[in-house]
Write a protein that holds these residues in place. Structure first.
Motif, PDB file in Angstrom:
ATOM      1  N   ASP A  73       0.834  -1.204   0.000  1.00 41.01           N
ATOM      2  CA  ASP A  73       0.000   0.000   0.000  1.00 41.01           C
ATOM      3  C   ASP A  73       0.869   1.253   0.000  1.00 41.01           C
ATOM      4  N   LEU A  74       1.974   1.225   0.754  1.00 40.54           N
ATOM      5  CA  LEU A  74       2.861   2.378   0.798  1.00 40.54           C
ATOM      6  C   LEU A  74       3.563   2.575  -0.538  1.00 40.54           C
ATOM      7  N   LEU A  75       3.999   1.476  -1.164  1.00 39.69           N
ATOM      8  CA  LEU A  75       4.653   1.603  -2.472  1.00 39.69           C
ATOM      9  C   LEU A  75       3.662   2.091  -3.526  1.00 39.69           C
ATOM     10  N   ASP A  76       2.404   1.706  -3.381  1.00 41.04           N
ATOM     11  CA  ASP A  76       1.380   2.207  -4.294  1.00 41.04           C
ATOM     12  C   ASP A  76       1.238   3.719  -4.126  1.00 41.04           C
ATOM     13  N   ALA A  77       1.284   4.188  -2.875  1.00 45.72           N
ATOM     14  CA  ALA A  77       1.191   5.628  -2.616  1.00 45.72           C
ATOM     15  C   ALA A  77       2.413   6.359  -3.164  1.00 45.72           C
ATOM     16  N   ILE A  78       3.570   5.729  -3.085  1.00 44.93           N
ATOM     17  CA  ILE A  78       4.786   6.318  -3.644  1.00 44.93           C
ATOM     18  C   ILE A  78       4.691   6.396  -5.163  1.00 44.93           C
ATOM     19  N   GLY A  79       4.011   5.424  -5.760  1.00 42.19           N
ATOM     20  CA  GLY A  79       3.825   5.423  -7.206  1.00 42.19           C
ATOM     21  C   GLY A  79       4.908   4.703  -7.979  1.00 42.19           C
ATOM     22  N   ILE A  80       5.482   3.658  -7.373  1.00 42.26           N
ATOM     23  CA  ILE A  80       6.553   2.913  -8.049  1.00 42.26           C
ATOM     24  C   ILE A  80       6.064   2.389  -9.398  1.00 42.26           C
ATOM     25  N   ARG A  81       6.843   2.678 -10.450  1.00 42.34           N
ATOM     26  CA  ARG A  81       6.499   2.231 -11.800  1.00 42.34           C
ATOM     27  C   ARG A  81       7.416   1.120 -12.299  1.00 42.34           C
ATOM     28  N   THR A  82       8.659   1.110 -11.815  1.00 45.44           N
ATOM     29  CA  THR A  82       9.650   0.168 -12.329  1.00 45.44           C
ATOM     30  C   THR A  82      10.368  -0.513 -11.178  1.00 45.44           C
ATOM     31  N   VAL A  83      10.517  -1.828 -11.280  1.00 44.02           N
ATOM     32  CA  VAL A  83      11.283  -2.612 -10.312  1.00 44.02           C
ATOM     33  C   VAL A  83      12.352  -3.375 -11.065  1.00 44.02           C
ATOM     34  N   ILE A  84      13.606  -3.213 -10.639  1.00 44.17           N
ATOM     35  CA  ILE A  84      14.722  -3.952 -11.237  1.00 44.17           C
ATOM     36  C   ILE A  84      15.287  -4.878 -10.172  1.00 44.17           C
ATOM     37  N   HIS A 108      11.847  -5.975 -14.236  1.00 46.26           N
ATOM     38  CA  HIS A 108      13.019  -6.424 -14.992  1.00 46.26           C
ATOM     39  C   HIS A 108      13.910  -7.271 -14.088  1.00 46.26           C
ATOM     40  N   SER A 109      14.171  -8.487 -14.508  1.00 45.63           N
ATOM     41  CA  SER A 109      15.102  -9.367 -13.802  1.00 45.63           C
ATOM     42  C   SER A 109      16.450  -9.291 -14.507  1.00 45.63           C
ATOM     43  N   LEU A 110      17.447  -8.719 -13.826  1.00 50.52           N
ATOM     44  CA  LEU A 110      18.776  -8.526 -14.411  1.00 50.52           C
ATOM     45  C   LEU A 110      19.821  -9.062 -13.443  1.00 50.52           C
ATOM     46  N   SER A 111      20.056 -10.354 -13.505  1.00 53.62           N
ATOM     47  CA  SER A 111      21.003 -10.980 -12.586  1.00 53.62           C
ATOM     48  C   SER A 111      22.417 -10.440 -12.826  1.00 53.62           C
ATOM     49  N   ILE A 112      23.001  -9.794 -11.809  1.00 50.96           N
ATOM     50  CA  ILE A 112      24.320  -9.202 -11.958  1.00 50.96           C
ATOM     51  C   ILE A 112      25.410 -10.252 -11.937  1.00 50.96           C
ATOM     52  N   GLN A 157      17.535   0.924 -18.402  1.00 48.83           N
ATOM     53  CA  GLN A 157      16.120   0.756 -18.059  1.00 48.83           C
ATOM     54  C   GLN A 157      15.629   1.913 -17.194  1.00 48.83           C
ATOM     55  N   LEU A 158      16.458   2.381 -16.288  1.00 47.76           N
ATOM     56  CA  LEU A 158      16.065   3.499 -15.426  1.00 47.76           C
ATOM     57  C   LEU A 158      15.877   4.786 -16.219  1.00 47.76           C
ATOM     58  N   ALA A 159      16.592   4.892 -17.344  1.00 49.13           N
ATOM     59  CA  ALA A 159      16.516   6.098 -18.163  1.00 49.13           C
ATOM     60  C   ALA A 159      15.378   6.064 -19.174  1.00 49.13           C
ATOM     61  N   VAL A 160      14.660   4.955 -19.259  1.00 54.77           N
ATOM     62  CA  VAL A 160      13.526   4.866 -20.185  1.00 54.77           C
ATOM     63  C   VAL A 160      12.466   5.894 -19.781  1.00 54.77           C
ATOM     64  N   PRO A 161      11.846   6.583 -20.749  1.00 57.09           N
ATOM     65  CA  PRO A 161      10.811   7.561 -20.400  1.00 57.09           C
ATOM     66  C   PRO A 161       9.720   6.954 -19.518  1.00 57.09           C
ATOM     67  N   ALA A 162       9.344   7.672 -18.487  1.00 60.05           N
ATOM     68  CA  ALA A 162       8.288   7.283 -17.546  1.00 60.05           C
ATOM     69  C   ALA A 162       8.649   6.075 -16.684  1.00 60.05           C
ATOM     70  N   ALA A 163       9.946   5.725 -16.604  1.00 60.54           N
ATOM     71  CA  ALA A 163      10.358   4.596 -15.765  1.00 60.54           C
ATOM     72  C   ALA A 163      10.302   4.928 -14.283  1.00 60.54           C
ATOM     73  N   VAL A 167      12.678   1.488  -8.371  1.00 61.36           N
ATOM     74  CA  VAL A 167      13.500   0.914  -7.307  1.00 61.36           C
ATOM     75  C   VAL A 167      14.291  -0.243  -7.890  1.00 61.36           C
ATOM     76  N   PHE A 168      15.553  -0.354  -7.479  1.00 60.86           N
ATOM     77  CA  PHE A 168      16.359  -1.521  -7.821  1.00 60.86           C
ATOM     78  C   PHE A 168      16.812  -2.177  -6.521  1.00 60.86           C
ATOM     79  N   HIS A 169      16.944  -3.513  -6.574  1.00 57.65           N
ATOM     80  CA  HIS A 169      17.229  -4.225  -5.326  1.00 57.65           C
ATOM     81  C   HIS A 169      17.915  -5.545  -5.599  1.00 57.65           C
TER      82      HIS A 169
END
Length: 276
Positions: A73-84, A108-112, A157-163, A167-169
């Motif tokens: 609910d808190l992340l919805d309020a923050i308005g997260i659009r992209t998760v890496i 986006h799943s990007l295994s480092i 991916q973070l630089a994509v318009p409207a991304a 949050v990345f984790h």
């Protein structure tokens, strides 16, 4: 947003070389959640072009598979659009992912790295403060060698318009997340000592995580207790070493990023997105 930030010895000005990095300790930086313990806002940092990263635009975090309903609910309020998600496929298979089916985002799943340190051959290091620094410096150097192209993909991916907000984790929000945060901030021209101090905040995050798992997740607590202490460390000197090595070899973090496919246009687009 309810936030708090613990004051710890690793964040004092003396350890930061005496420069003014007060912004790192802003009380709104830490987003307090039930199941995630190192979710932090990267806002407020001055970029090389004189602008400042806006609050609520870009976050770094630990394992988002542990989010509670209230957390969502808190992340919805923050308005997260992209998760890496920077974790390995094996970690995702075992623990799951951000619940994007309940909270739709661009995921986006990007295994480092291909395998975590528990599953890969790791040199032996002393169980001491210097051993922590030596291990993390080695590990981050290896991570950049193996995962440079994947870090670049994450930044693109973070630089994509409207991304953003984005949050990345990874699992603890410490190593893979810490290196990506350093590359993003360094590429945007944030002061090196500010980047190091921001990384150092993860020490308190690891303590919050340990306290939580001891009460709520005995299997995870057992794994942490069996893990060499140097693998759980977040020593700022290791991040300082990593940044200094990149600058020594390439002249700047921005120059290094160019070698892995993150050019001026991408960084300029990201800077615009984080300040609009």
């Amino acid at each position: 947003m309810t936030s708090t930030l613990e004051t710890t010895p690793e964040t004092d000005s003396a350890e930061r070389g005496g420069i003014d990095v007060t912004i790192v300790d802003d009380p709104d930086r830490l987003v307090v959640l039930d199941g995630v313990h190192n979710f932090r806002d990267l806002g407020g940092y001055a970029m090389g072009d004189g602008r400042t990263i806006g609050w609520g635009r870009l976050y770094r975090a630990d394992g988002l598979h542990r989010l509670s309903d209230d957390d969502l609910d808190l992340l919805d309020a923050i308005g997260i659009r992209t998760v890496i998600d920077l974790r390995t496929a094996a970690e995702i298979d075992q623990y799951g992912t951000f619940p994007f089916e309940r909270h739709p985002v661009a995921f986006h799943s990007l295994s480092i790295i291909d395998a975590t340190w528990h599953d890969a051959h790791v040199p032996t290091f002393d169980e001491s403060e210097q051993g922590e620094v030596d291990f993390l410096t080695w590990a981050y150097r290896d991570m950049l060698a193996v995962g440079g192209a994947r870090f670049a993909q994450a930044i693109r991916q973070l630089a994509v318009p409207a991304a953003v907000p984005a949050v990345f984790h990874c699992a603890a929000g410490k190593d893979r997340t810490g290196v990506l945060a350093a590359l993003v901030l360094g590429g945007l021209g944030v002061d090196r000592d500010v980047i190091v101090a921001d990384y150092g905040l993860t020490r308190a995050g690891m303590e919050r995580m340990r306290t939580w798992v001891e009460s709520n997740h005995p299997e995870m607590a057992a794994r942490m207790n069996e893990t060499p202490s140097f693998m759980l460390a977040a020593h700022p000197q290791a991040m300082a070493n990593t940044l200094d090595e990149l600058v020594s070899e390439h002249g700047s973090i921005r120059n290094y990023l160019a070698t892995i496919g993150v050019g001026e246009a991408i960084l300029d687009a990201l800077a615009d997105a984080l300040t609009d």
